[in-house]
Design a protein around this motif. Structure first.
Motif, PDB file in Angstrom:
ATOM      1  N   PHE A 206     -13.054  -7.106   8.632  1.00 45.00           N
ATOM      2  CA  PHE A 206     -13.706  -6.066   7.768  1.00 45.00           C
ATOM      3  C   PHE A 206     -14.831  -5.401   8.619  1.00 45.00           C
ATOM      4  O   PHE A 206     -15.632  -5.255   8.032  1.00 45.00           O
TER       5      PHE A 206
ATOM      6  N   VAL B 239      12.109 -16.142   4.140  1.00 41.77           N
ATOM      7  CA  VAL B 239      10.613 -16.379   4.355  1.00 41.77           C
ATOM      8  C   VAL B 239      10.222 -17.973   4.039  1.00 41.77           C
ATOM      9  O   VAL B 239       9.067 -18.140   4.316  1.00 41.77           O
TER      10      VAL B 239
ATOM     11  N   GLU C 199       5.652 -16.435   8.771  1.00 40.47           N
ATOM     12  CA  GLU C 199       6.214 -15.523   8.104  1.00 40.47           C
ATOM     13  C   GLU C 199       7.661 -16.223   7.641  1.00 40.47           C
ATOM     14  O   GLU C 199       8.386 -15.761   6.791  1.00 40.47           O
TER      15      GLU C 199
ATOM     16  N   LEU D 271       9.330  -8.064   1.337  1.00 44.54           N
ATOM     17  CA  LEU D 271       9.423  -9.413   2.124  1.00 44.54           C
ATOM     18  C   LEU D 271       9.957  -9.052   3.645  1.00 44.54           C
ATOM     19  O   LEU D 271      10.735  -8.573   3.935  1.00 44.54           O
TER      20      LEU D 271
ATOM     21  N   GLU E  43      11.650 -11.009   5.190  1.00 41.52           N
ATOM     22  CA  GLU E  43      13.120 -11.341   5.414  1.00 41.52           C
ATOM     23  C   GLU E  43      14.155 -10.009   5.068  1.00 41.52           C
ATOM     24  O   GLU E  43      15.340 -10.384   5.329  1.00 41.52           O
TER      25      GLU E  43
ATOM     26  N   LEU F 287      -4.305  -6.004   6.028  1.00 40.19           N
ATOM     27  CA  LEU F 287      -4.479  -6.513   4.926  1.00 40.19           C
ATOM     28  C   LEU F 287      -5.004  -5.665   3.738  1.00 40.19           C
ATOM     29  O   LEU F 287      -5.934  -6.228   2.933  1.00 40.19           O
ATOM     30  N   GLY F 288      -4.805  -4.548   4.077  1.00 35.19           N
ATOM     31  CA  GLY F 288      -5.490  -3.577   3.035  1.00 35.19           C
ATOM     32  C   GLY F 288      -7.179  -3.593   2.849  1.00 35.19           C
ATOM     33  O   GLY F 288      -7.666  -3.377   1.879  1.00 35.19           O
TER      34      GLY F 288
ATOM     35  N   ARG G 105       3.139  -8.384   7.484  1.00 38.00           N
ATOM     36  CA  ARG G 105       3.460  -8.924   6.217  1.00 38.00           C
ATOM     37  C   ARG G 105       3.745  -7.342   5.490  1.00 38.00           C
ATOM     38  O   ARG G 105       2.854  -6.519   5.835  1.00 38.00           O
TER      39      ARG G 105
ATOM     40  N   PHE H 243       4.045  -7.587   1.924  1.00 39.62           N
ATOM     41  CA  PHE H 243       4.012  -8.015   0.380  1.00 39.62           C
ATOM     42  C   PHE H 243       3.507  -6.670  -0.471  1.00 39.62           C
ATOM     43  O   PHE H 243       2.833  -6.037   0.093  1.00 39.62           O
ATOM     44  N   VAL H 244       3.568  -6.904  -1.438  1.00 40.39           N
ATOM     45  CA  VAL H 244       3.196  -5.886  -2.678  1.00 40.39           C
ATOM     46  C   VAL H 244       1.748  -5.687  -2.763  1.00 40.39           C
ATOM     47  O   VAL H 244       1.114  -6.729  -2.285  1.00 40.39           O
ATOM     48  N   GLY H 245       1.292  -4.609  -2.149  1.00 42.16           N
ATOM     49  CA  GLY H 245      -0.051  -4.212  -2.230  1.00 42.16           C
ATOM     50  C   GLY H 245      -0.958  -4.567  -0.964  1.00 42.16           C
ATOM     51  O   GLY H 245      -1.975  -4.260  -1.006  1.00 42.16           O
ATOM     52  N   ARG H 246      -0.041  -5.281  -0.055  1.00 40.35           N
ATOM     53  CA  ARG H 246      -0.694  -5.550   1.198  1.00 40.35           C
ATOM     54  C   ARG H 246      -1.716  -4.601   2.080  1.00 40.35           C
ATOM     55  O   ARG H 246      -2.687  -4.803   2.387  1.00 40.35           O
TER      56      ARG H 246
ATOM     57  N   VAL I  27      -0.561  -1.247  -5.094  1.00 37.56           N
ATOM     58  CA  VAL I  27       0.787  -1.864  -5.266  1.00 37.56           C
ATOM     59  C   VAL I  27       2.082  -1.148  -5.336  1.00 37.56           C
ATOM     60  O   VAL I  27       2.885  -1.698  -5.090  1.00 37.56           O
TER      61      VAL I  27
END
Lengths: 173, 446
Positions: free
Chosen positions: B67, B188, B220, B277, B279, B364-365, B383, B385-388, B392
């Protein structure tokens, strides 16, 4: 920390590959406060978790629970939410280590993960590894923690156990 | 008893002549690493346990990369805590704004990781250093805090999957496409608790940048580590760079693997992971109907100078599609400087991109490029992923720098060949020219 013997609570069920980004989104990682982390636990996949979760409740999930980031904030957020145990088909390895190190009880048990439904009453005996679905009257056998892990938990986690070892070493010299 | 490469390294660090999969060992560590998110928790654990010294001030690396430059007061406070700790214990490898870079790009660049070593980091992508023939893996902050104090940690010795690389890399195919293809095949959790050990004739096709990208994403696939044998490419990379003397380790020829799989580079095309994902892989050619809002080129996975070059080759003389934002994040100060020196920075600016300071930021958002609901980004990160990367309901598509650049220009997921027709290729090579033979129109990295 006292040795964890038993857990009993309502099951909150999730699927496969629940990642640490949804357990505790990175946007909250500027905090290390367990209570604050708990207040956002699971919010990206289950907004109702905070409302329905009661102290002692049990998380039940599928494969590879806790995959992704190494953030220890994830098991901390779950523990600080009052969850007494996470049961999954399998855990991602860093999450597995972190949980043991910070004292969140976790058990691998594919059959229990299949059989238990959301909302079921579940009890766990950590000494024997027996998981009971009280709602359905079924029971499952998980591998209990090996002795060295039980010792680590008994001594209060990784840090406390290292400290005790160091002090024991000093007194021998 | 025969051992894999990982098992041999662990045996050496445990002071044992042999180890076997499943065995619990205590191993000495050559380097321990944490960043501005994970170090504060480690420091708290370290202090709470009452430790008053570190095991070796030259073997701890603290990198302020997630950050930073600090996005808010809380993240500034976390960095201050790390700074105070580093000063108190005279930590030699403390990297702050101005000299830092994304940790897994920075440490190899600085020569702080070497073959045969055992390294842990409180960051899941610590597995990156397997590219150099080291055993390295991610841990949590408590493990790291303990390791800062005592210099060793416990491991369960992993079994391994052997990944045999054959064939020749096609034009535009990079390490990212190889590792996404691998994750697409095994899933994954395909390497959960295991090592991925790479071998085969095809390794000579993989540059150090390719290998770093591949090892980086071992996690991953659930892997404990991903590791490459030490060869001339490794030695060339380490020349004049490694700060410690090192000794390579080889897997025994009769080592046991839980499975073996072959990846033929001839069959690997530019690959994209669809949400949510890694994968969920498909060919980049299948994404033409996926309109996008942003492309991001950077991260510990793909923020090295070779990645910048691959993006610059596509962006040269072209512009982002209207409505698409392009964010370029050179992973370290040296990569940034090289982007300027080699003219890539000007190419990116001409194309309408912004060039950010080194940071993990949006991956990482965190900051510097988060997404709103409904937005889509083609990203060279690791990655999806949801919201990464933000909301979301945003969508992330993982790809190589070449695919991300081509997608930015097209306004939808695109294959570089959609953008660069063979007759317009400045390097003079055909679409299937073997790697290393084409002459690029861009300046070479010196």
């Amino acid at each position: 920390m006292s040795v964890l013997k038993k857990a009993c609570g309502t099951a909150h069920k999730y699927g496969d590959h629940v990642d640490t980004d949804v357990i505790i989104p990175a946007r909250y990682l500027a905090s290390q406060d367990p209570k604050e982390l708990a207040s956002h636990c699971m919010e990206d996949i289950d907004k109702s978790f905070r409302e329905k979760n009661r102290p002692g409740d049990i998380m039940v999930a599928g494969l590879n629970f806790g995959c992704g980031s190494s953030r220890e904030h994830a098991p901390v957020a779950i523990r600080a939410s009052g969850v007494s145990c996470v049961i999954a088909k399998s855990f991602a390895r860093i999450f597995y280590r972190n949980s043991i190190n910070i004292g969140l009880a976790i058990l691998e048990c594919p059959a229990a993960s299949e059989g238990i439904d959301d909302g079921d009453k579940v009890s766990v005996d950590f000494d024997t590894g027996v998981i009971k679905d009280e709602t359905k009257g079924t029971s499952y056998q998980a591998e209990p923690f090996p002795p060295f892990i039980r010792d680590m938990i008994a001594m209060g986690g990784l840090m406390a156990s290292l400290k005790q070892q160091a002090e024991a070493g000093k007194s021998q010299n | 008893m025969s051992m894999t490469m990982t098992q041999k390294i662990l045996a050496r660090h445990a002071g044992l002549s042999e180890v076997h999969a499943g065995q619990l060992i205590q191993a000495k560590l050559d380097l321990v690493l944490a960043n501005d998110i994970t170090a504060p928790v480690s420091i708290n654990e370290f202090s709470a346990a009452g430790f008053d010294k570190v095991f070796d001030k030259s073997r701890i690396a603290l990198v302020m990369d997630h950050f930073t430059p600090n996005k808010d007061i809380k993240s500034a406070t976390q960095c201050r805590q790390c700074r105070t700790f580093a000063r108190k214990f005279d930590i030699e490898h403390f990297y702050d704004v101005g000299e830092m870079g994304i940790e897994h790009a920075l440490l190899p660049e600085k020569g702080l990781v070497a073959p045969g070593e055992a390294i842990i980091g409180a960051d899941s992508h610590t597995c990156t250093y397997g590219a150099l023939g080291a055993f390295s893996t991610g841990v949590g902050s408590t493990d790291l805090g303990a390791a800062m104090a005592v210099g060793y940690t416990w491991f369960k010795v992993p079994a391994a999957i052997k990944v045999k690389i054959t064939g020749h890399k096609r034009r535009y195919v990079s390490g990212k496409d190889v590792v996404l293809t691998l994750i697409g095949k095994i899933g994954v959790d395909g390497a959960l608790y295991q090592s991925l050990e790479f071998c085969g004739e095809g390794l000579k096709e993989l540059t150090m940048a390719d290998r770093l990208t591949i090892a980086n994403m071992a996690i991953e696939a659930g892997g404990k580590n991903g590791i490459f044998p030490v060869d001339d490419i490794t030695r060339e990379y380490l020349k004049g760079r490694a700060v410690r003397s090192w000794e390579p380790v080889e897997a025994d020829s009769d080592a046991e693997y839980t499975s073996t799989l072959e990846l033929n580079l001839d069959e690997i095309d530019c690959t994209v992971s669809w949400p949510h994902l890694p994968e969920n892989t498909r060919s980049a050619r299948e994404g033409r109907d996926v309109a996008i809002d942003q492309v991001l080129i950077g991260s510990c996975t793909n923020g090295r100078i070779e990645d910048m070059k691959a993006a610059a080759e596509i962006f040269k003389g072209r512009h982002l599609a209207k409505g698409v934002r392009g964010i370029i994040i050179p992973a370290t100060q040296d990569v940034y400087r090289d982007c300027v020196r080699l003219g890539y920075a000007e190419i990116f600016l001409d194309a309408g991109c912004v060039i950010s300071t080194s940071t993990c930021g949006p991956c990482l958002g965190g900051h510097m490029g988060c997404l709103a609901a409904g937005e889509r980004c083609v990203s060279t990160t690791n990655r999806n992923f949801v919201g990464r990367m933000g909301h979301v309901e945003s969508e992330l598509y993982l790809a190589s720098p070449a695919v991300a650049a081509a997608s930015g220009i097209a306004g939808h997921i695109a294959h570089p060949e959609d953008i660069v027709s063979p007759e317009h290729e400045c390097h003079g090579g055909g679409s299937a020219s073997p790697a290393g033979t084409e002459t690029s129109c861009l300046s070479e990295v010196k």
